[in-house]
Design a protein around this motif. Structure first.
Motif, PDB file in Angstrom:
ATOM      1  N   TYR A 192      -3.343  -1.055   3.112  1.00 43.65           N
ATOM      2  CA  TYR A 192      -2.154  -2.071   2.379  1.00 43.65           C
ATOM      3  C   TYR A 192      -1.349  -2.901   3.065  1.00 43.65           C
ATOM      4  CZ  TYR A 192      -3.193   0.741  -2.084  1.00 43.65           C
ATOM      5  OH  TYR A 192      -4.232   1.575  -3.231  1.00 43.65           O
ATOM      6  N   SER A 222       4.681  -3.452  -4.568  1.00 44.29           N
ATOM      7  CA  SER A 222       4.390  -4.407  -3.358  1.00 44.29           C
ATOM      8  C   SER A 222       4.399  -5.915  -3.852  1.00 44.29           C
ATOM      9  CB  SER A 222       3.225  -3.996  -2.530  1.00 44.29           C
ATOM     10  OG  SER A 222       3.045  -3.171  -1.942  1.00 44.29           O
ATOM     11  N   SER A 246      -7.730  -7.317  -5.940  1.00 42.18           N
ATOM     12  CA  SER A 246      -8.372  -6.702  -5.846  1.00 42.18           C
ATOM     13  C   SER A 246      -9.626  -6.461  -6.924  1.00 42.18           C
ATOM     14  CB  SER A 246      -7.353  -6.150  -5.838  1.00 42.18           C
ATOM     15  OG  SER A 246      -7.870  -4.623  -5.913  1.00 42.18           O
ATOM     16  N   THR A 265       0.159   0.542  -5.795  1.00 44.52           N
ATOM     17  CA  THR A 265       0.747   0.004  -4.695  1.00 44.52           C
ATOM     18  C   THR A 265       1.012  -1.156  -4.498  1.00 44.52           C
ATOM     19  OG1 THR A 265      -0.450   1.870  -3.908  1.00 44.52           O
ATOM     20  CG2 THR A 265       0.241   0.370  -2.259  1.00 44.52           C
ATOM     21  N   PHE A 266      -0.140  -2.114  -5.550  1.00 41.03           N
ATOM     22  CA  PHE A 266      -0.425  -3.617  -5.349  1.00 41.03           C
ATOM     23  C   PHE A 266       1.751  -3.313  -6.493  1.00 41.03           C
ATOM     24  CE2 PHE A 266      -4.592  -3.691  -4.416  1.00 41.03           C
ATOM     25  CZ  PHE A 266      -4.025  -4.678  -2.559  1.00 41.03           C
ATOM     26  N   GLU A 296      -4.540   1.910  -6.298  1.00 36.86           N
ATOM     27  CA  GLU A 296      -4.074   0.949  -5.766  1.00 36.86           C
ATOM     28  C   GLU A 296      -3.573   0.101  -6.327  1.00 36.86           C
ATOM     29  OE1 GLU A 296      -7.910  -2.261  -4.542  1.00 36.86           O
ATOM     30  OE2 GLU A 296      -8.472  -0.765  -5.293  1.00 36.86           O
TER      31      GLU A 296
END
Length: 157
Positions: A146, A55, A35, A51-52, A48
């Protein structure tokens, strides 16, 4: 040179927040979600990478790992990572060499003359170093999809 799916991912050697030099090859023991972010601690980049982070278990269970790259210095990346408890490395491309190598350098962030930055981008690189997924945004405020990334990893490509 524009990179496309099927191309070899350009190698890199970049500093992590602890000033250890890291290379692409050391991450190729599994698929790599790479990323590129616009700027550490900026609102969209924080969303971002959080969120990663959130996850991480699902991505890891799908046989992949995450590495983020910004053109910020390692000290800014370290503060950003510590604030958000990131569980993956944020590498510093302070001279934008890798960002240029992936052909995602953009000029004049939000109309700030000569403030060059990485276009918000996600590449998935397989264990052979081949780009198998690519998403690049011309809009620094747009987040990646995502779910599309997760679904791609689920397909086992």
């Amino acid at each position: 040179m524009v990179l496309n799916v099927g191309d070899s991912a350009p190698d890199f050697e970049l500093a992590d927040p602890d000033l250890k030099m890291r290379t692409l090859s050391e991450f190729l023991d599994k698929k790599l979600v790479l990323s590129f972010i616009v700027a550490a601690s900026s609102p969209v980049c924080e969303t971002e990478l959080c969120t990663f982070r959130d996850s991480w278990n699902e991505i890891s269970n799908l046989g992949a790992q995450i590495v983020a790259i910004s053109n910020d210095g390692p000290f800014a990346n370290k503060a950003f990572a510590e604030k958000n408890n990131f569980n993956f490395p944020i590498l510093s491309d302070y001279n934008s060499k890798t960002i240029r190598g992936y052909d995602i350098l953009a000029p004049d962030l939000l109309h700030l003359k000569d403030y060059n930055f990485a276009k918000r981008s996600v590449f998935i690189i397989d264990e052979n170093g081949t780009i198998v997924y690519k998403w690049v945004s011309e809009d620094p405020l747009k987040e990646p999809n995502y779910q599309e990334i997760i679904d791609f990893l689920k397909k086992g490509n």
